[in-house]
Design a protein around this motif. Structure first.
Motif, short mmCIF file in Angstrom:
data_model
loop_
_atom_site.label_atom_id
_atom_site.label_comp_id
_atom_site.label_asym_id
_atom_site.label_seq_id
_atom_site.Cartn_x
_atom_site.Cartn_y
_atom_site.Cartn_z
N GLU A 11 0.83 -1.21 0.00
CA GLU A 11 0.00 0.00 0.00
C GLU A 11 0.87 1.26 0.00
OE1 GLU A 11 -2.45 0.47 3.54
OE2 GLU A 11 -1.13 -0.90 4.63
N LEU A 12 2.03 1.20 0.62
CA LEU A 12 2.94 2.35 0.58
C LEU A 12 3.42 2.60 -0.85
CD1 LEU A 12 4.57 4.54 2.02
CD2 LEU A 12 6.33 2.83 2.50
N GLY A 27 14.81 -0.16 -4.40
CA GLY A 27 14.91 -0.57 -5.80
C GLY A 27 13.57 -0.64 -6.51
N ALA A 28 12.47 -0.36 -5.81
CA ALA A 28 11.14 -0.49 -6.41
C ALA A 28 10.76 0.73 -7.25
CB ALA A 28 10.09 -0.71 -5.33
N ILE A 45 9.86 11.26 -0.72
CA ILE A 45 8.72 10.82 0.10
C ILE A 45 8.99 9.44 0.70
CG2 ILE A 45 6.32 10.05 -0.03
CD1 ILE A 45 5.85 12.31 -2.04
N LEU A 46 9.55 8.54 -0.09
CA LEU A 46 9.88 7.22 0.44
C LEU A 46 10.88 7.33 1.58
CD1 LEU A 46 9.70 4.15 0.34
CD2 LEU A 46 11.45 4.17 -1.46
N GLN A 47 11.86 8.20 1.42
CA GLN A 47 12.85 8.41 2.48
C GLN A 47 12.18 8.94 3.75
OE1 GLN A 47 15.61 11.64 1.82
NE2 GLN A 47 17.21 10.67 3.04
N ASN A 48 11.29 9.93 3.60
CA ASN A 48 10.60 10.47 4.77
C ASN A 48 9.72 9.44 5.44
OD1 ASN A 48 10.08 13.62 3.01
ND2 ASN A 48 11.76 13.02 4.36
N CYS A 49 9.01 8.63 4.65
CA CYS A 49 8.17 7.58 5.22
C CYS A 49 9.01 6.57 6.00
CB CYS A 49 7.36 6.88 4.13
SG CYS A 49 6.03 7.88 3.43
N GLY A 50 10.18 6.22 5.45
CA GLY A 50 11.07 5.31 6.16
C GLY A 50 11.50 5.88 7.50
N ASN A 86 3.57 5.57 -5.94
CA ASN A 86 3.50 5.47 -7.40
C ASN A 86 2.59 6.53 -8.02
OD1 ASN A 86 5.37 3.53 -8.12
ND2 ASN A 86 3.93 1.82 -7.90
N ARG A 87 1.67 7.07 -7.23
CA ARG A 87 0.87 8.18 -7.74
C ARG A 87 1.78 9.37 -8.06
NH1 ARG A 87 -2.73 6.30 -3.57
NH2 ARG A 87 -4.76 5.69 -4.44
N VAL A 88 2.81 9.57 -7.25
CA VAL A 88 3.75 10.66 -7.47
C VAL A 88 4.62 10.34 -8.69
CG1 VAL A 88 5.57 12.05 -6.41
CG2 VAL A 88 3.72 11.12 -5.00
N VAL A 89 5.05 9.08 -8.80
CA VAL A 89 5.85 8.65 -9.95
C VAL A 89 5.07 8.86 -11.25
CG1 VAL A 89 6.99 6.70 -11.07
CG2 VAL A 89 7.18 7.00 -8.59
N ASP A 90 3.79 8.51 -11.22
CA ASP A 90 2.97 8.58 -12.44
C ASP A 90 2.80 9.99 -12.97
OD1 ASP A 90 2.69 5.86 -12.34
OD2 ASP A 90 0.69 5.87 -11.42
N ARG A 91 2.94 10.98 -12.09
CA ARG A 91 2.84 12.36 -12.59
C ARG A 91 4.20 12.92 -13.00
NH1 ARG A 91 1.81 14.08 -6.76
NH2 ARG A 91 3.61 15.34 -6.15
N GLY A 92 5.21 12.05 -12.99
CA GLY A 92 6.54 12.44 -13.47
C GLY A 92 7.48 12.99 -12.43
#
Length: 405
Positions: free
Chosen positions: A147-148, A194-195, A167-172, A153-159
């Protein structure tokens, strides 16, 4: 003795606030106006603090003791109960005290004390826009990597791939904080290594060829815009500080007699106080500017009023008006310019350069150098750099030669 409901009901207010002690630090504060407030005094990070638990009779004695136990559990896990309460209120959630948004806001409030305000604001805005709307109400202990990833991926999809990585770093970091405070057992962000698609490496546009630098300096000398902006442009290559540090410079930080600019820690990205030695050329520019702006707070006040500094884009916009494209020169580019030429042409020691750039230079024992480290050598370096720029301005330059290897 512990309080009883009978004793509380019979208690009368006085001319001054009265404390009725219960157990484990809980007490009822009787206000002169008649109010009865539950309070808990505690120490956190060696500071005395007070937690408001509720009012009597809306919050009964049993409820107050239950909330006290919750607060003491938070303290035992290294969490400030007052900050936790604020985070819960800000999140506006009903699912409990351990939702991802509550823990995230609590983590942010704790870290924001040592961050530059602009950096802290950007992180909170990313979380509020791209994470909390989808994951904020989820219990932090139940969050999954799947789910994370779907949310990021919503952010990735907008480029915005670089933003997605941040964001992934902050969530971690939030999950690690949840683990440290006893509200989660694992960090699902670690499973996403790597995802995400890789970030394309980009650099701030910078002119580093000496001949081209000379052309830039002559263009600055010919700039026809505001005098304050022109002074900022002239000082940018001499001082090569970060654009935000330059535009927010204050006269109280600058000593023209000793030729030093002392930037306080709260303004620095590294949160370490920094000294910028001022070459005679820089002192001359600042002395001239002082006649215009020296009675105010900021060295480079905004054109809209002296109560705030010049805008983020003032220097960048001036470069564009002078004809330098965004892929040719940027405000940060003056730092890359100095770093390259000081190393590869003037051959100054890399640690002198890195320290003057206010990078996190460490000594052999891993400790950060203090602000006065190598100050005498850095003063000589800044003076030599200013003289070299004068030579470039008059086209008396040597070509840039790369080091072997």
């Amino acid at each position: 003795m512990p309080l009883t409901d009978t004793a509380i009901r019979k208690a009368k207010s006085g001319d001054k606030p009265i404390k009725m002690a219960d157990e484990k630090g809980l007490y009822l504060l009787l206000a002169p106006a008649g109010g009865k407030w539950w309070r808990f005094d505690y120490r956190y990070l060696n500071k005395r603090k007070t937690l408001a638990i509720g009012t009597y009779p809306d919050t009964s004695l049993a409820d107050a003791r239950s909330r006290l136990d919750d607060a003491r559990k938070l303290l035992a896990n290294g969490v400030d109960p007052s900050e936790h309460k604020k985070a819960t209120k800000a999140a506006k959630v009903t699912q409990g005290a351990n939702s991802f948004e509550v823990v995230g806001r609590e983590w942010h409030a704790k870290q924001a004390r040592v961050w530059v305000k602009g950096h802290a604001d950007k992180i909170l805005l990313r979380l509020e826009n791209d994470v909390f709307p989808w994951l904020g109400k989820r219990p932090v202990a139940e969050m999954t990597a799947k789910e994370l990833l779907a949310t990021i991926n919503r952010v990735v999809d907008r480029g915005a791939v670089e933003t997605a990585h941040r964001i992934l770093q902050n969530c971690g970091q939030i999950f690690r904080y949840a683990i440290a405070t006893g509200r989660a057992e694992r960090n699902p962000a670690a499973d996403l290594r790597g995802a995400l698609p890789p970030v394309k490496e980009t650099h701030h546009a910078a002119i580093t060829d000496p001949a081209a630098v000379g052309g830039l300096l002559r263009a600055i000398d010919d700039y026809k815009g505001l005098f304050v902006t022109k002074c900022a442009l002239r000082l940018a290559p001499l001082l090569f500080v970060r654009p935000g540090e330059l535009r927010q410079a204050e006269w109280s930080e600058i000593d023209l007699d000793t030729a030093q600019w002392n930037i306080p820690a709260e303004k620095m990205k590294t949160r370490l106080a920094h000294i910028v030695p001022l070459a005679p050329q820089a002192v001359e520019i600042l002395t001239e500017l002082h006649a215009l702006t020296g009675r105010g707070r900021f060295v480079f006040p905004s054109g809209r009023g002296p109560q705030r500094p010049m805008s983020d884009n003032a220097v960048l916009s001036a470069l564009r008006r002078m004809g330098f494209a965004k892929d040719e020169m940027s405000g940060h580019g003056f730092r890359a310019m100095a770093r390259t030429i000081l190393d590869e042409v003037l051959h100054f020691r890399p640690d002198y350069i890195e320290h003057q750039l206010a990078h996190a230079v460490r000594d052999p024992n891993g400790r950060a150098y203090n602000r006065t480290a190598h100050l005498a050598e850095r003063q000589k370096m800044m003076a030599a750099w200013a003289d070299y720029l004068d030579a470039l301005r008059t086209e008396n330059v040597a070509p840039l030669k790369r080091k072997a290897g």
